[in-house]
Design an enzyme around this catalytic site. Sequence first.
Site, PDB file in Angstrom:
ATOM      1  N   LEU A 124       7.406  -2.716   7.704  1.00 29.93           N
ATOM      2  CA  LEU A 124       6.824  -3.012   8.484  1.00 29.93           C
ATOM      3  C   LEU A 124       5.095  -2.882   7.744  1.00 29.93           C
ATOM      4  CD1 LEU A 124       7.936  -5.162  11.324  1.00 29.93           C
ATOM      5  CD2 LEU A 124       7.506  -5.849   9.034  1.00 29.93           C
ATOM      6  N   ILE A 183       9.981  -2.347  -0.879  1.00 27.55           N
ATOM      7  CA  ILE A 183      10.296  -0.883  -0.928  1.00 27.55           C
ATOM      8  C   ILE A 183      11.986  -1.676  -0.460  1.00 27.55           C
ATOM      9  CG2 ILE A 183       9.440  -0.092   1.101  1.00 27.55           C
ATOM     10  CD1 ILE A 183      10.505   2.038  -1.603  1.00 27.55           C
ATOM     11  N   ASP A 198      -1.324   6.368   1.802  1.00 21.20           N
ATOM     12  CA  ASP A 198       0.771   5.773   1.291  1.00 21.20           C
ATOM     13  C   ASP A 198       0.915   6.488  -0.086  1.00 21.20           C
ATOM     14  OD1 ASP A 198       2.043   3.576  -0.177  1.00 21.20           O
ATOM     15  OD2 ASP A 198       1.140   3.239  -1.836  1.00 21.20           O
ATOM     16  N   ARG A 204      -1.078  -2.797   0.366  1.00 23.32           N
ATOM     17  CA  ARG A 204      -1.904  -1.196   0.544  1.00 23.32           C
ATOM     18  C   ARG A 204      -3.141  -1.519  -0.081  1.00 23.32           C
ATOM     19  NH1 ARG A 204       2.997  -1.608  -1.785  1.00 23.32           N
ATOM     20  NH2 ARG A 204       4.293   0.444  -1.662  1.00 23.32           N
ATOM     21  N   LYS A 216       6.997   5.413   5.937  1.00 28.51           N
ATOM     22  CA  LYS A 216       5.475   6.674   5.885  1.00 28.51           C
ATOM     23  C   LYS A 216       4.218   5.267   6.052  1.00 28.51           C
ATOM     24  CE  LYS A 216       4.320   6.526   1.775  1.00 28.51           C
ATOM     25  NZ  LYS A 216       4.880   5.236   2.007  1.00 28.51           N
TER      26      LYS A 216
END
Length: 335
Positions: free
Chosen positions: A75, A15, A178, A166, A98
């Site tokens: 992270l 991201i 997520d 994830r 988040k």
Amino acid sequence: MTRTIRWGVLGCAGIAAKAVIPAIQSSRLGRVEAIASRDFGRAGEMAARFGITRAHGSYEALLADTQIDAIYNPLPNHLHVSMTIMALEHGKPVLCEKPIALNANELMRLAAAQKAASLPVAEAFMVRHHPQWKRARALVAEGRIGAARAIQTIFSYYLDDPQNVRNQASIGGGGLYDVGCYAINTARLLFGSEPLRAIALLERDPVFDTDRLTSGLMEFPEGRQLVFTCSTQLALTQAVTVTGTRGRLEIPIPFNPPADAPTRLVLDDGRDLAGGGREEIVIEPVDQYRAQADAFAEAILFGTPLETGLEDAVANMKVIDALFRSAASGHWEVP
């Protein structure tokens, strides 16, 4: 002349490379000046790619860098609280991805550290900075759909790579953390209140042990409801529909609108099912990550209130906790 914020980035997360670093580099009030990775070569590659001045071979070295004003922390989820607290101890404000914590108890430790440091900390809900959400909230508040009573949200993508963070349960992977968090956050925004109770149905991947398909139902004051589904193993889908007593509001690309193309909201007064009462509202292109970076810089430079500070983060995290408890108990849970 207003100075700019010198950012440091912890890690080389996808991201960061895809959205946040380019946004900061093109922002009004900031510039990424350093990046850190436990793999120094990787940090160097990212630095060269984005014109970043310095690369560090450890997170600690970045936090100790006296030429850095603020930290962006993308992270893996299990490192959000510990590294954000460490950054605060080095006198640096933090914009943290988040979910900012794995549970509300963990988040309270961060809140205590933030209070002691008296520095800005924000949870990176970039959607709160996009004008389509500001307009949506205004339309609901103005009664354009009557009394808003129900929100339906879906947010899904397909990802089966076992190496992706994830899909690693031990470090905070899974769909609710997520993407389900967005459904909760935006419903709280639109209703302007906190849910009274929540119930969830959760299905885990038999190999990863992460929640790959989760649906939730939340009751808000005055009988209002959110129903949402999130998944890490369904086709790419995003949609939000807010239904009221005199119409509905649709947000076709609610969470990842394009930065270089207009977005739209759809109002329908419900006069028929053929679109007879349909009205489109066009929103000019906005990079919500750039808007987020400038908003955080303004909080540092001018003391501007944060859109998603720790008080908001705690409220969102309590709902996530309640949904996980509900999935285990099979009963309604109170956030």
